[in-house]
Motif scaffolding. Structure first.
Motif, PDB file in Angstrom:
ATOM      1  N   LEU A  78     -56.258 101.293  86.974  1.00 36.35           N
ATOM      2  CA  LEU A  78     -54.726 100.915  87.484  1.00 36.35           C
ATOM      3  C   LEU A  78     -53.586 101.179  86.689  1.00 36.35           C
ATOM      4  O   LEU A  78     -52.529 101.820  87.134  1.00 36.35           O
ATOM      5  CB  LEU A  78     -54.632  99.875  88.483  1.00 36.35           C
ATOM      6  CG  LEU A  78     -55.645  99.901  89.774  1.00 36.35           C
ATOM      7  CD1 LEU A  78     -55.669  98.540  90.483  1.00 36.35           C
ATOM      8  CD2 LEU A  78     -55.358 101.017  90.761  1.00 36.35           C
ATOM      9  N   LEU A  79     -53.881 100.395  85.544  1.00 38.31           N
ATOM     10  CA  LEU A  79     -52.583 100.519  84.528  1.00 38.31           C
ATOM     11  C   LEU A  79     -52.381 101.851  84.287  1.00 38.31           C
ATOM     12  O   LEU A  79     -51.275 102.449  83.946  1.00 38.31           O
ATOM     13  CB  LEU A  79     -53.250  99.819  83.340  1.00 38.31           C
ATOM     14  CG  LEU A  79     -52.121 100.053  82.081  1.00 38.31           C
ATOM     15  CD1 LEU A  79     -50.864  99.159  82.249  1.00 38.31           C
ATOM     16  CD2 LEU A  79     -52.968  99.246  80.859  1.00 38.31           C
ATOM     17  N   TRP A  80     -53.599 102.918  83.802  1.00 39.03           N
ATOM     18  CA  TRP A  80     -53.456 104.205  83.572  1.00 39.03           C
ATOM     19  C   TRP A  80     -52.737 104.993  84.486  1.00 39.03           C
ATOM     20  O   TRP A  80     -51.813 105.834  84.340  1.00 39.03           O
ATOM     21  CB  TRP A  80     -54.674 104.744  83.221  1.00 39.03           C
ATOM     22  CG  TRP A  80     -55.205 104.109  81.778  1.00 39.03           C
ATOM     23  CD1 TRP A  80     -54.742 103.496  81.010  1.00 39.03           C
ATOM     24  CD2 TRP A  80     -56.481 104.712  81.400  1.00 39.03           C
ATOM     25  NE1 TRP A  80     -55.869 103.373  79.985  1.00 39.03           N
ATOM     26  CE2 TRP A  80     -56.751 104.035  80.300  1.00 39.03           C
ATOM     27  CE3 TRP A  80     -57.710 105.147  82.045  1.00 39.03           C
ATOM     28  CZ2 TRP A  80     -58.209 103.956  79.657  1.00 39.03           C
ATOM     29  CZ3 TRP A  80     -58.938 105.709  81.279  1.00 39.03           C
ATOM     30  CH2 TRP A  80     -59.028 104.776  79.973  1.00 39.03           C
ATOM     31  N   ALA A  81     -53.073 104.672  85.568  1.00 39.03           N
ATOM     32  CA  ALA A  81     -52.337 105.452  86.960  1.00 39.03           C
ATOM     33  C   ALA A  81     -51.025 105.057  86.872  1.00 39.03           C
ATOM     34  O   ALA A  81     -49.824 106.030  86.980  1.00 39.03           O
ATOM     35  CB  ALA A  81     -52.964 105.256  88.084  1.00 39.03           C
ATOM     36  N   VAL A  82     -50.682 103.702  86.884  1.00 36.36           N
ATOM     37  CA  VAL A  82     -49.078 103.528  86.775  1.00 36.36           C
ATOM     38  C   VAL A  82     -48.338 104.062  85.787  1.00 36.36           C
ATOM     39  O   VAL A  82     -47.342 104.651  85.912  1.00 36.36           O
ATOM     40  CB  VAL A  82     -48.849 101.941  87.008  1.00 36.36           C
ATOM     41  CG1 VAL A  82     -47.502 101.682  86.858  1.00 36.36           C
ATOM     42  CG2 VAL A  82     -49.512 101.398  88.365  1.00 36.36           C
ATOM     43  N   LEU A  83     -48.946 103.880  84.615  1.00 30.09           N
ATOM     44  CA  LEU A  83     -48.431 104.593  83.348  1.00 30.09           C
ATOM     45  C   LEU A  83     -47.980 105.981  83.545  1.00 30.09           C
ATOM     46  O   LEU A  83     -46.902 106.654  83.305  1.00 30.09           O
ATOM     47  CB  LEU A  83     -49.019 104.120  82.201  1.00 30.09           C
ATOM     48  CG  LEU A  83     -49.110 102.796  81.422  1.00 30.09           C
ATOM     49  CD1 LEU A  83     -50.284 102.493  80.584  1.00 30.09           C
ATOM     50  CD2 LEU A  83     -47.705 102.188  81.193  1.00 30.09           C
ATOM     51  N   THR A  84     -48.906 106.692  84.123  1.00 31.96           N
ATOM     52  CA  THR A  84     -48.900 108.034  84.213  1.00 31.96           C
ATOM     53  C   THR A  84     -48.017 108.428  85.193  1.00 31.96           C
ATOM     54  O   THR A  84     -47.213 109.603  85.014  1.00 31.96           O
ATOM     55  CB  THR A  84     -50.588 108.665  84.645  1.00 31.96           C
ATOM     56  OG1 THR A  84     -51.201 108.165  83.383  1.00 31.96           O
ATOM     57  CG2 THR A  84     -50.361 110.407  84.614  1.00 31.96           C
ATOM     58  N   VAL A  86     -45.210 106.789  85.978  1.00 36.64           N
ATOM     59  CA  VAL A  86     -43.812 106.735  85.293  1.00 36.64           C
ATOM     60  C   VAL A  86     -43.691 107.619  84.577  1.00 36.64           C
ATOM     61  O   VAL A  86     -42.658 108.185  84.481  1.00 36.64           O
ATOM     62  CB  VAL A  86     -43.815 105.282  84.879  1.00 36.64           C
ATOM     63  CG1 VAL A  86     -42.686 105.147  83.960  1.00 36.64           C
ATOM     64  CG2 VAL A  86     -43.788 104.200  85.841  1.00 36.64           C
ATOM     65  N   PHE A  87     -44.517 108.178  83.592  1.00 36.54           N
ATOM     66  CA  PHE A  87     -44.484 109.153  82.463  1.00 36.54           C
ATOM     67  C   PHE A  87     -44.017 110.366  83.219  1.00 36.54           C
ATOM     68  O   PHE A  87     -43.364 111.173  82.936  1.00 36.54           O
ATOM     69  CB  PHE A  87     -45.685 109.329  81.778  1.00 36.54           C
ATOM     70  CG  PHE A  87     -45.573 110.438  80.814  1.00 36.54           C
ATOM     71  CD1 PHE A  87     -45.059 110.315  79.523  1.00 36.54           C
ATOM     72  CD2 PHE A  87     -46.170 111.509  81.161  1.00 36.54           C
ATOM     73  CE1 PHE A  87     -44.985 111.218  78.756  1.00 36.54           C
ATOM     74  CE2 PHE A  87     -46.138 112.729  80.110  1.00 36.54           C
ATOM     75  CZ  PHE A  87     -45.617 112.410  78.925  1.00 36.54           C
ATOM     76  N   GLU A  88     -44.849 110.889  84.161  1.00 37.12           N
ATOM     77  CA  GLU A  88     -44.814 112.061  85.000  1.00 37.12           C
ATOM     78  C   GLU A  88     -43.329 112.124  85.664  1.00 37.12           C
ATOM     79  O   GLU A  88     -42.768 113.089  85.552  1.00 37.12           O
ATOM     80  CB  GLU A  88     -45.925 112.430  86.046  1.00 37.12           C
ATOM     81  CG  GLU A  88     -47.072 112.731  85.463  1.00 37.12           C
ATOM     82  CD  GLU A  88     -47.301 113.780  84.635  1.00 37.12           C
ATOM     83  OE1 GLU A  88     -46.381 115.001  84.872  1.00 37.12           O
ATOM     84  OE2 GLU A  88     -47.934 113.972  83.789  1.00 37.12           O
ATOM     85  N   VAL A  89     -42.914 111.050  86.372  1.00 41.07           N
ATOM     86  CA  VAL A  89     -41.576 111.217  87.207  1.00 41.07           C
ATOM     87  C   VAL A  89     -40.576 111.002  86.220  1.00 41.07           C
ATOM     88  O   VAL A  89     -39.634 112.107  86.273  1.00 41.07           O
ATOM     89  CB  VAL A  89     -41.439 109.714  87.845  1.00 41.07           C
ATOM     90  CG1 VAL A  89     -39.871 109.756  88.395  1.00 41.07           C
ATOM     91  CG2 VAL A  89     -42.539 109.632  89.222  1.00 41.07           C
ATOM     92  N   ALA A  90     -40.619 110.460  84.892  1.00 43.96           N
ATOM     93  CA  ALA A  90     -39.708 110.244  83.879  1.00 43.96           C
ATOM     94  C   ALA A  90     -39.373 111.908  83.222  1.00 43.96           C
ATOM     95  O   ALA A  90     -38.215 112.420  82.980  1.00 43.96           O
ATOM     96  CB  ALA A  90     -39.820 109.372  82.956  1.00 43.96           C
ATOM     97  N   ALA A  91     -40.736 112.326  82.954  1.00 43.80           N
ATOM     98  CA  ALA A  91     -40.474 113.823  82.268  1.00 43.80           C
ATOM     99  C   ALA A  91     -40.206 114.781  83.108  1.00 43.80           C
ATOM    100  O   ALA A  91     -39.386 115.700  82.893  1.00 43.80           O
ATOM    101  CB  ALA A  91     -41.999 114.086  81.903  1.00 43.80           C
TER     102      ALA A  91
END
Length: 142
Positions: A78-84, A86-91
């Motif tokens: 779940l941590l990986w999914a949330v980080l990803t 956030v990363f994808e939206v920001a990128a």
């Protein structure tokens, strides 16, 4: 470093490896795959490559995280999914894409596959650990 902090740190480092591999996958898709097969087909091929990359990286590093119970493995996923997410939206936003374009990547109805990728990220630590436990039964005792 406390046990929980050490687990979070190792989990984050593995996620950084995953996101680096996925960034390279995206660059290869945009530069090589999509120009040949088209945008939607390129995204589908790239998604398949992403699943394989994530699985291989997780299989290689899940033991190094130091977690053996299902609850914590799900937490890592779940941590990986949330980080990803956030990363994808920001990128996407940094790249100048609109909110509608960004969210379409997560909408299967619009052909977006990212939602499936996030689900896969959430479960892959458990799947990888389970596969390794079958291959290497001594892991169950850890």
């Amino acid at each position: 470093m406390s046990g929980t902090l050490a687990i979070l740190s190792r989990s984050f480092l593995v996620w950084l490896i995953i996101i680096a591999a996925e960034t390279i996958n995206g660059i290869v898709r945009e530069m090589l795959i999509s120009p040949i097969v088209g945008g939607q087909n390129g995204r589908q091929i790239s998604f398949g490559i992403a699943v394989v990359l994530i699985a291989v990286i997780t299989l290689a590093f899940v033991r190094s995280i130091g977690v053996v119970d299902i609850g914590r493995l799900i937490g890592i996923g779940l941590l990986w999914a949330v980080l990803t997410f956030v990363f994808e939206v920001a990128a996407s936003r940094i790249a100048g894409r609109s909110w509608a374009e960004t969210m379409a990547d997560f909408d299967p109805g619009s052909g977006g596959l990212m939602a499936f990728g996030l689900v896969f990220l959430a479960i892959i630590p458990v799947l990888a650990f389970s596969i390794l436990a079958v291959i290497r039964p001594e892991m169950r005792a850890m």
